[in-house]
Design a protein around this motif. Structure first.
Motif, PDB file in Angstrom:
ATOM      1  N   GLU A 110      -1.324  12.103  -0.861  1.00 26.96           N
ATOM      2  CA  GLU A 110      -2.327  13.131  -1.099  1.00 26.96           C
ATOM      3  C   GLU A 110      -2.676  13.104  -2.575  1.00 26.96           C
ATOM      4  O   GLU A 110      -1.805  13.287  -3.446  1.00 26.96           O
TER       5      GLU A 110
ATOM      6  N   TRP B 116      -9.582   4.256  -0.609  1.00 23.38           N
ATOM      7  CA  TRP B 116      -8.567   3.295  -1.062  1.00 23.38           C
ATOM      8  C   TRP B 116      -8.832   2.985  -2.532  1.00 23.38           C
ATOM      9  O   TRP B 116      -9.973   2.707  -2.930  1.00 23.38           O
TER      10      TRP B 116
ATOM     11  N   ASP C 124      -9.217   3.511   9.222  1.00 20.69           N
ATOM     12  CA  ASP C 124      -8.584   4.511   8.369  1.00 20.69           C
ATOM     13  C   ASP C 124      -7.152   4.116   8.011  1.00 20.69           C
ATOM     14  O   ASP C 124      -6.317   4.964   7.739  1.00 20.69           O
TER      15      ASP C 124
ATOM     16  N   THR D  96      -6.351  12.819   1.270  1.00 20.87           N
ATOM     17  CA  THR D  96      -5.439  11.721   1.555  1.00 20.87           C
ATOM     18  C   THR D  96      -6.098  10.398   1.190  1.00 20.87           C
ATOM     19  O   THR D  96      -7.171  10.060   1.692  1.00 20.87           O
ATOM     20  N   GLY D  97      -5.462   9.669   0.303  1.00 17.99           N
ATOM     21  CA  GLY D  97      -5.955   8.358  -0.103  1.00 17.99           C
ATOM     22  C   GLY D  97      -4.836   7.341  -0.079  1.00 17.99           C
ATOM     23  O   GLY D  97      -3.666   7.677   0.173  1.00 17.99           O
ATOM     24  N   THR D  98      -5.167   6.099  -0.345  1.00 18.22           N
ATOM     25  CA  THR D  98      -4.178   5.024  -0.313  1.00 18.22           C
ATOM     26  C   THR D  98      -4.291   4.163  -1.562  1.00 18.22           C
ATOM     27  O   THR D  98      -5.373   3.656  -1.875  1.00 18.22           O
TER      28      THR D  98
ATOM     29  N   PHE E  41       0.851  -1.185   0.000  1.00 23.62           N
ATOM     30  CA  PHE E  41       0.000   0.000   0.000  1.00 23.62           C
ATOM     31  C   PHE E  41       0.886   1.235   0.000  1.00 23.62           C
ATOM     32  O   PHE E  41       2.077   1.165   0.333  1.00 23.62           O
ATOM     33  N   SER E  42       0.313   2.358  -0.373  1.00 22.77           N
ATOM     34  CA  SER E  42       1.051   3.617  -0.362  1.00 22.77           C
ATOM     35  C   SER E  42       0.072   4.760  -0.136  1.00 22.77           C
ATOM     36  O   SER E  42      -0.793   5.016  -0.980  1.00 22.77           O
ATOM     37  N   GLU E  43       0.204   5.429   0.999  1.00 25.06           N
ATOM     38  CA  GLU E  43      -0.668   6.562   1.314  1.00 25.06           C
ATOM     39  C   GLU E  43      -0.115   7.821   0.648  1.00 25.06           C
ATOM     40  O   GLU E  43       1.097   8.046   0.631  1.00 25.06           O
TER      41      GLU E  43
ATOM     42  N   SER F  88      -4.694   7.970   8.017  1.00 28.19           N
ATOM     43  CA  SER F  88      -5.587   9.103   7.811  1.00 28.19           C
ATOM     44  C   SER F  88      -6.211   9.073   6.415  1.00 28.19           C
ATOM     45  O   SER F  88      -6.460  10.112   5.819  1.00 28.19           O
ATOM     46  N   SER F  89      -6.467   7.884   5.899  1.00 28.56           N
ATOM     47  CA  SER F  89      -6.973   7.763   4.541  1.00 28.56           C
ATOM     48  C   SER F  89      -8.471   8.019   4.459  1.00 28.56           C
ATOM     49  O   SER F  89      -9.234   7.611   5.338  1.00 28.56           O
TER      50      SER F  89
END
Length: 807
Positions: free
Chosen positions: A97, A194, A186, A111-113, A93-95, A190-191
Motif C-alpha cells: 500500500e 507498477w 492486475d 495498492t501498488g507494486t 516484485f513487491s506489492e 490487486s495492484s
C-alpha cells in the motif's frame, strides 16, 4: 418438430406436473451452473499471461524459523537470477500500500507494486497504451516511471489517454506514467500501478521483502527447477551463513500459487451441487414414472393405432428433453442471480472473483448438464416402456406391475434421502467447525474497537526521534474526542496478515544456543495502554508506561507462547534479551537490549485457526516504526468517529496517508469470510436437498396410497382402525427413510474425508453432525409420509371399494 409440439402441448395441459418438474430442474441446473461459473473463473481458466503453464512462484523457506513461504532479499534474488539455469527469466516484485498524493495535496493509500524492469517480460504481457517497464528502467539513476492498471486508469483518470507522459507523486517521489495495461491485468492480485525500483535498492540480505516469479526454460520442468533453486540456496548458505543458514526454496506453479487452498473449497461446493442435481433428477424421474402410469390409456390407444415401441420411446424421450430445456432456461436465470449473490458474498481473498460470469464455457457446461439430466430422467420411462407389455399391463393401469413400479420409485426415494443425508451431514460439519472457529478465544476484545493505519513518509520522517514522537502526539489528540475511552498504537494489528517481522534473539547470562537453536519471535511494537485498549490480559508483571521512552532502559513483554517455549521452567521476568537482528522495516532500536517486565496472554495474529507463535512486544518509543495502526476503544458506535479521527490526523500532517479504517469486529469477521462462505452455501444446498427429498417421499407415498385405495378400503371394511392405516403407511415410509439414512451416513463418511482440510476443531466423524443429520432426515421423511397416511385414514370404505373399477 411434431414430437416437440406434442411435448409442449402435454406440458401446457398438465400445469401442476410441469411447474413442479420445471422448478425442480431449474433449482438443480441453476445451482450447479452458478458454482461452476466460480470454478471456471478460479480453477479452469488459464491465467491471462503468455504460456502460463511455464510460470512458477519462488519463495524462501526456513523450517528452523517456521518460515514456509517467505520473501527473498534483493541480493539473494540477484544471485538466483545469475546462477539458476532452469529458468529463462526471473523477476522480483513487491506489492504494498503506497501513498499517492491527490490533487488536493492529501495522501491516499493505493495498492501498488514495486517491480523489476523485466516483470512484464516474464509474464509475457503488453501495455494497452504506451509501454511497460523495460530493461533501461532498472539501471541505476534511471528516471522513475510507472505503469497504470486499466481499472485504476478508468476510475481515477476517466480513461484519459493523455495521462501517458504525465507525472504522479507516489511515496514523496515524482513518477512519469509510461503506459496503461489492458483490462483484467492486475498481477500480483490487486495492484493499481507498477513502479520501477532497482533490485538492489536494499542491499542487505537481512531485508527479505520481495517476491519472485520465474519462467521455466526450454526443456525444464518443475522438478528440475526445484533442484536447481535449492542447489543455489545451498551455495548461498555456505557463502553467507549469518543470513542464509537453513534457507531453502519452495517452487510451485503460478496457477497453484494463485488458487491456493481455494481449490479444495470450490471442489467440495461443486460436488455438493452435483449431488443436489442428482436429487433433483431423482425427483423428476419419480414424477415422470407416476405420470407415465397415469398415461397408460393414452399409450395403449396409440399402440392400438400402430405406434411401435421405438416411436413411443422417442416421444417420451423428447418430452423429457423439452422439460429439461425449459427447466434449464429458467435455471440459467437462477444461475445469473446466483452468480451475483456469490460475488457479493464471496470473501475478498477468493482469487479471481471479479472474473466470475456467465460466459460461453459456463453456458456450454449448462447445456451439457441439461442434456445429461434430460437423458437421465428421460430414459427411465423409456426403459419402463420397453420392459412392459403395452397392450396388457398398460391397459391394466396398475395391477400386475404395481409392485415392480413401486420398487423402482422406492429406490429413487432411498437415493434422494441418502444424498440429502450426505449434504446435511456435510453442512453440519462445516457449521460446527465454523461455530468452533468463532468461539475460539482471539486473545483480545473486538467489541467497540475502531482501527486505522498510517504510514509515515520516509523522507519527511527520516529522523527516528520524530517517528517515535508521532504516535504519542496522535494519541493525545484522539483521546480528546467525545466517545473515545482510550487510544493506543501498534506496529501490527491481529488478523491483518501483514508481513511478519520474525527475528532471533539471545538471552543474557545464558549459554549461547547451538546452531539452529536460537530463540525466534515476532517483533510487535506497541504503545503504553495498548494491552488495556485491546483487552489483552497481562498474565504476570507490568505493562509499558510513559516512562519507557527512548532515554530509559529497554523493556519488553513476552506472550505465553514465548514464555512456555523458551522459559519452560522459570520466570522470564527480569531476563534481558539481546542480539535482535536489524530489520530494514523496523527503523532501528534506541536501547541496545531489552529487559522482560511482563508476560501477556497469547493473541491470534495470523488467523483464528492458526496457533499463537511466540511474540516479543517492544515499546514504540524505543523501537520506532513508520507503519502505525491506531486502536480506539469507544463508548459509542466506532464508525461514527471515523470522520473526526481523519480530521485530527490530517490536521497534524496532511501528507500522512490514512488507510484500512475498520472496526475490529469487521476484521475478525473478514478473517473467517472464506469459511463462512463455504458453510452458507453448503447449508443452502442441504436445505434444498431436504425440500426435494421430502417432496420425493411425499410423492411416492401419496402415489402408493392412491394405488392401494381398494386394498385400504377392504382393510377398513374388515374393521381396521384409522390409526392402523396410519401406522401401516408410516412403517412403509420409515423403512424407506431408514435405508436412505443408513446409506447416506456411509456416503457422508466418504464425503467428510474430502472435507477434512475445511474443518477446524472437529473430526471428520463428529458424532453430533451425523446424529443430527440422521434425525433431521428421518423426521422430515416421516413428516412427508404422515400427510398421505392421514388422508388414507379418512377413507370411506364404500367410496374406496366402489371407486376401484379397474380390472
Amino acid at each position: 418438430m411434431q414430437d416437440i409440439r406434442y411435448a409442449l402441448r402435454n406440458l401446457r395441459s398438465h400445469p401442476t406436473f410441469s411447474s413442479v418438474a420445471i422448478l425442480t430442474i431449474a433449482l438443480g441446473i441453476g445451482s450447479v451452473t452458478a458454482i461452476f461459473s466460480v470454478v471456471d473463473a478460479v480453477l479452469l481458466q488459464g491465467l491471462p499471461y503468455e504460456a502460463p503453464e511455464e510460470l512458477v512462484r519462488v519463495w524462501s523457506t526456513n523450517r528452523e524459523r517456521g518460515e514456509e513461504r517467505s520473501f527473498m532479499s534483493p541480493p539473494d534474488i540477484a544471485d538466483y537470477e545469475e546462477r539458476v539455469r532452469t529458468v529463462s527469466d526471473l523477476a522480483a516484485f513487491s506489492e504494498a500500500e503506497l501513498a499517492l498524493i491527490d490533487r488536493d495535496g492529501l495522501a491516499v493509500k493505493v495498492t501498488g507494486t514495486w517491480a523489476a524492469e523485466n516483470l512484464f517480460r516474464v509474464l509475457g504481457v503488453r501495455a494497452l497504451l504506451g509501454r511497460t517497464l523495460t530493461p533501461g528502467d532498472g539501471a541505476p539513476g534511471a528516471p522513475r516511471v510507472m505503469v497504470l492498471g486499466h481499472e485504476f486508469w478508468q476510475s481515477r483518470f476517466g480513461a484519459d489517454p493523455g495521462i501517458v507522459g504525465q507525472s504522479l507523486t507516489v511515496e514523496e517521489n515524482e513518477y512519469t506514467v509510461v503506459g496503461v495495461m489492458a483490462s483484467g491485468f492486475d498481477f500480483p492480485g490487486s495492484s493499481s500501478f507498477w513502479l520501477n525500483r532497482h533490485l538492489l535498492a536494499y542491499p542487505g540480505r537481512y531485508a527479505r521483502w520481495m517476491d519472485v516469479v520465474a519462467r521455466l526454460g526450454p526443456g525444464s520442468d518443475l522438478t528440475a527447477a526445484r533442484e536447481d533453486f535449492n542447489r543455489v540456496a545451498r551455495e548461498l548458505e555456505e557463502e553467507y551463513p549469518e543470513t542464509n543458514r537453513a534457507y531453502t526454496t519452495t517452487v510451485i506453479p503460478l496457477e497453484e500459487a494463485v488458487v491456493g487452498e481455494t481449490r479444495a473449497t470450490l471442489l467440495v461446493l461443486l460436488g455438493a451441487t452435483v449431488l443436489l442435481l442428482l436429487v433433483a433428477c431423482a425427483n423428476v424421474v419419480n414424477l415422470l414414472l407416476s405420470r407415465m402410469t397415469d398415461r397408460s390409456q393414452e399409450i395403449a390407444l396409440r399402440t392400438a393405432l400402430g405406434a411401435g415401441r421405438l416411436r413411443l420411446g422417442r416421444q417420451l424421450l423428447t418430452e423429457s428433453l423439452v422439460l429439461s430445456v425449459v427447466g434449464a432456461l429458467l435455471g440459467i436465470a437462477v444461475a445469473s442471480v446466483g452468480i451475483e449473490v456469490l460475488v457479493s458474498l464471496g470473501p475478498e481473498n477468493l482469487p479471481r472473483l471479479d472474473e466470475v460470469q456467465l460466459n460461453g464455457r459456463v453456458l456450454l457446461f449448462s447445456l451439457v448438464a441439461t442434456a445429461v439430466t434430460g437423458l437421465i430422467f428421460g430414459l427411465a420411462p423409456v426403459a419402463r416402456l420397453m420392459r412392459t407389455d403395452v397392450r396388457g399391463a398398460l391397459q391394466d393401469g396398475s395391477r400386475g406391475s404395481t409392485g415392480r413400479r413401486a420398487t423402482g420409485r422406492n429406490v429413487l426415494v432411498v437415493a434422494q434421502l441418502a444424498v440429502a443425508v450426505m449434504l446435511v451431514v456435510g453442512a453440519g460439519l462445516l457449521t460446527r467447525s465454523f461455530i468452533g472457529l468463532l468461539e475460539t478465544e482471539p486473545g483480545f476484545d473486538a467489541e467497540g474497537l475502531l482501527t486505522l493505519r498510517v504510514d509515515l513518509p520516509s523522507r519527511a520522517y527520516s529522523d527516528l526521534e520524530r517517528v517515535a514522537d508521532f504516535p504519542t502526539e496522535i494519541i493525545g489528540r484522539l483521546e480528546s474526542l467525545p466517545g473515545v475511552a482510550s487510544v493506543a498504537a501498534t506496529g501490527t494489528l491481529p488478523l491483518q496478515r501483514e508481513i511478519p517481522f520474525l527475528g532471533s534473539f539471545f538471552v543474557q547470562d545464558r549459554e549461547p544456543p547451538g546452531e539452529g537453536e536460537e530463540p525466534i519471535a515476532h517483533y510487535r511494537q506497541i504503545s503504553p495502554g495498548y494491552l488495556a485498549t485491546m483487552g489483552i490480559e497481562i498474565v504476570n508483571g507490568r505493562d509499558f508506561d510513559a516512562l519507557d521512552d527512548r532515554e530509559a532502559t529497554g523493556v519488553a513483554l513476552v506472550d505465553q507462547a514465548l514464555a512456555e517455549r523458551y522459559f519452560p521452567n522459570e520466570d522470564p521476568i527480569g531476563m534481558v534479551v539481546d542480539g535482535l537482528p536489524p530489520h530494514v522495516a523496523l527503523g532501528g532500536f534506541f536501547p541496545p537490549n531489552f529487559q522482560i517486565v511482563g508476560v501477556v496472554e497469547d493473541v491470534k495474529y495470523f488467523g483464528l485457526s492458526e496457533p499463537s507463535d511466540p511474540s516479543l512486544y517492544l515499546p514504540l518509543a524505543q523501537a520506532p516504526f513508520r507503519r502505525i495502526s491506531f486502536t480506539l476503544r469507544t463508548t459509542t458506535d466506532p464508525e461514527s468517529l471515523v470522520a473526526a479521527v481523519r480530521r485530527e490526523i490530517q490536521a497534524t500532517d496532511p501528507t500522512v496517508p490514512i488507510s484500512q479504517v475498520s472496526t475490529m469486529e469487521r476484521i475478525v469477521s473478514a478473517s473467517v469470510a472464506r469459511e463462512r462462505f463455504s458453510m452458507l452455501l453448503l447449508v443452502l444446498f442441504a436445505v434444498a436437498a431436504l425440500v426435494l427429498a421430502s417432496v420425493g417421499v411425499y410423492g411416492v407415498i401419496s402415489y402408493g396410497v392412491s394405488q392401494r385405495t381398494a386394498e385400504l378400503g377392504v382393510r377398513v371394511a374388515m374393521g381396521a382402525e384409522p390409526e392402523d392405516l396410519v401406522m401401516l403407511i408410516l412403517k412403509q415410509g420409515a423403512l424407506l427413510a431408514a435405508v436412505g439414512v443408513g446409506l447416506g451416513l456411509a456416503g457422508a463418511g466418504v464425503l467428510s474425508r474430502v472435507m477434512a482440510s475445511q474443518l477446524f476443531g472437529i473430526g471428520t466423524t463428529d458424532p453430533a453432525s451425523y446424529i443430527v443429520g440422521a434425525v433431521v432426515l428421518f423426521a422430515v421423511a416421516l413428516t412427508a409420509v404422515y400427510i398421505p397416511a392421514r388422508r388414507a385414514a379418512r377413507l370411506d370404505p364404500v367410496v374406496a371399494l366402489g371407486g376401484d373399477t379397474r380390472g
